[in-house]
Design a protein around this motif. Sequence first.
Motif, PDB file in Angstrom:
ATOM      1  N   TYR A 156       0.831  -1.195   0.000  1.00  0.00           N
ATOM      2  CA  TYR A 156       0.000   0.000   0.000  1.00  0.00           C
ATOM      3  C   TYR A 156       0.872   1.254   0.000  1.00  0.00           C
ATOM      4  O   TYR A 156       2.047   1.226   0.341  1.00  0.00           O
ATOM      5  CB  TYR A 156      -0.912   0.014   1.236  1.00  0.00           C
ATOM      6  CG  TYR A 156      -1.807  -1.197   1.322  1.00  0.00           C
ATOM      7  CD1 TYR A 156      -2.908  -1.332   0.477  1.00  0.00           C
ATOM      8  CD2 TYR A 156      -1.545  -2.206   2.239  1.00  0.00           C
ATOM      9  CE1 TYR A 156      -3.731  -2.440   0.552  1.00  0.00           C
ATOM     10  CE2 TYR A 156      -2.361  -3.326   2.316  1.00  0.00           C
ATOM     11  CZ  TYR A 156      -3.456  -3.435   1.467  1.00  0.00           C
ATOM     12  OH  TYR A 156      -4.261  -4.537   1.537  1.00  0.00           O
ATOM     13  N   THR A 158       2.017   3.697   1.755  1.00  0.00           N
ATOM     14  CA  THR A 158       2.206   4.096   3.140  1.00  0.00           C
ATOM     15  C   THR A 158       3.463   4.948   3.245  1.00  0.00           C
ATOM     16  O   THR A 158       4.503   4.598   2.697  1.00  0.00           O
ATOM     17  CB  THR A 158       2.337   2.858   4.041  1.00  0.00           C
ATOM     18  OG1 THR A 158       1.133   2.099   3.967  1.00  0.00           O
ATOM     19  CG2 THR A 158       2.589   3.264   5.491  1.00  0.00           C
ATOM     20  N   GLU A 228      -3.541  10.735   6.353  1.00  0.00           N
ATOM     21  CA  GLU A 228      -3.307  10.183   5.017  1.00  0.00           C
ATOM     22  C   GLU A 228      -1.885   9.637   4.937  1.00  0.00           C
ATOM     23  O   GLU A 228      -0.927  10.273   5.366  1.00  0.00           O
ATOM     24  CB  GLU A 228      -3.502  11.267   3.956  1.00  0.00           C
ATOM     25  CG  GLU A 228      -3.327  10.769   2.533  1.00  0.00           C
ATOM     26  CD  GLU A 228      -3.514  11.859   1.496  1.00  0.00           C
ATOM     27  OE1 GLU A 228      -3.296  11.591   0.305  1.00  0.00           O
ATOM     28  OE2 GLU A 228      -3.870  12.990   1.893  1.00  0.00           O
ATOM     29  N   ARG A 231      -1.864   3.521   7.192  1.00  0.00           N
ATOM     30  CA  ARG A 231      -2.943   2.554   7.097  1.00  0.00           C
ATOM     31  C   ARG A 231      -3.014   1.649   8.314  1.00  0.00           C
ATOM     32  O   ARG A 231      -3.663   0.598   8.284  1.00  0.00           O
ATOM     33  CB  ARG A 231      -2.779   1.706   5.830  1.00  0.00           C
ATOM     34  CG  ARG A 231      -2.784   2.520   4.534  1.00  0.00           C
ATOM     35  CD  ARG A 231      -2.536   1.648   3.326  1.00  0.00           C
ATOM     36  NE  ARG A 231      -3.584   0.644   3.168  1.00  0.00           N
ATOM     37  CZ  ARG A 231      -4.712   0.845   2.493  1.00  0.00           C
ATOM     38  NH1 ARG A 231      -4.947   2.027   1.934  1.00  0.00           N
ATOM     39  NH2 ARG A 231      -5.603  -0.110   2.380  1.00  0.00           N
ATOM     40  N   SER A 233      -4.059  -0.086  11.715  1.00  0.00           N
ATOM     41  CA  SER A 233      -5.284  -0.251  12.493  1.00  0.00           C
ATOM     42  C   SER A 233      -4.975  -0.385  13.974  1.00  0.00           C
ATOM     43  O   SER A 233      -5.863  -0.194  14.817  1.00  0.00           O
ATOM     44  CB  SER A 233      -6.070  -1.473  12.009  1.00  0.00           C
ATOM     45  OG  SER A 233      -5.287  -2.646  12.099  1.00  0.00           O
ATOM     46  N   ARG A 251      -9.763   1.727  12.097  1.00  0.00           N
ATOM     47  CA  ARG A 251      -9.625   1.917  10.647  1.00  0.00           C
ATOM     48  C   ARG A 251     -10.792   1.319   9.860  1.00  0.00           C
ATOM     49  O   ARG A 251     -11.275   1.917   8.895  1.00  0.00           O
ATOM     50  CB  ARG A 251      -8.311   1.287  10.181  1.00  0.00           C
ATOM     51  CG  ARG A 251      -8.105   1.376   8.681  1.00  0.00           C
ATOM     52  CD  ARG A 251      -6.845   0.667   8.260  1.00  0.00           C
ATOM     53  NE  ARG A 251      -6.839   0.462   6.817  1.00  0.00           N
ATOM     54  CZ  ARG A 251      -6.025  -0.378   6.200  1.00  0.00           C
ATOM     55  NH1 ARG A 251      -5.168  -1.081   6.904  1.00  0.00           N
ATOM     56  NH2 ARG A 251      -6.070  -0.525   4.900  1.00  0.00           N
TER      57      ARG A 251
END
Length: 360
Positions: A156, A158, A228, A231, A233, A251
């Motif tokens: 992702y 990140t 932003e 990601r 959680s 999340r």
Amino acid sequence: MSMNTFEPNWASPPGATVLDLLQERGLQMKELAERAHRDVQSVTRLIFGVEPLTSDWAECLSNVLGATTGFWLRREETYRSDLRRICEAVGESPAEWMSEVPLKDMVKLGWIERGTSAHETALNACAFFGVTTSSSFERKYTRLMAASAYRASNAYATRPSAVAAWLRQGEIAASAVDCAPWNPDRLHASLEAIRELTLEADPNVFLPTLEAILAASGVAMVVARTPEGCRASGATRFLNSDRALMQLSFRYLADDQFWFTVFHEVGHLLLHARDEVFLEGLEDRNSEAEKEADDFALQNLFAKVGTEVLESAPPSLRSILRLAQNAGIAPGIVVGQLQRCGRVPYKHFNNLKARYSWAD
């Protein structure tokens, strides 16, 4: 005769003086917050240099801790001046080397103040991170990121700086949590009480109880939205020998994911090295530590019935509700695990999951 003005190569926030005086007088941050008619988080932010020391704060500190309002205002002015001088002395603008930091989201989330210019906003971020140069930022957070499983995630978009911001917010917020010393035996003994909380759908009810249970075992729980580029959680780490931090982001905004993350992070705290940082949602799911934490979460969520039932229970509404009742957990958690092991399609039975939303 000429005299040189001493200019330190560090910037000490007035909160450092506040903390010294609180310790000297045997006062807790909570007591200062009560006398100041503010919450503990506001006091914590002041101590870290994130929240500006205003004239209202100066008057309050003068009444509670002593010294004049002028002293406190000059202390704030000196700090901001030193911060600006040091940040600008190396010839690199904080706004430039913080270009990858999600400053807009940090302002939106209330982590830093919006400055009158991009430069001033970047200086406020320097205060938030407790750094003054790009090299000090990298030194402070490179080890933290290297210790985390972030290094294994390429799936992702990140950004390390966004993860660092989220983790830093966790540190600041955790200092406002009143915790007993770390006690793994007590935490393990609390698992049943935590499992029972899954039956409560309202976060306004279960979060304060969960925070109290964890704090009694030496774990500061912090809920913080991610900016932003982050990601995550959940995350766990030890802040010192007596205090652990469990940071949660909600999340996925669903009970199955939230509670699995809670038990997964408890697993890290009880099973793994105390000098590691574990980031749920960014890590290598195939690592041994992550597999162990996953197994721990599954076994403890289904402790009353055993995890074998997930392979044998019929994938029907009636069966799911009966299994949840026997396990003493929310039906949404059963659905999530049946989906996870491929017994139920991901689009089925999602109406049984409790859904959450942020109050903006």
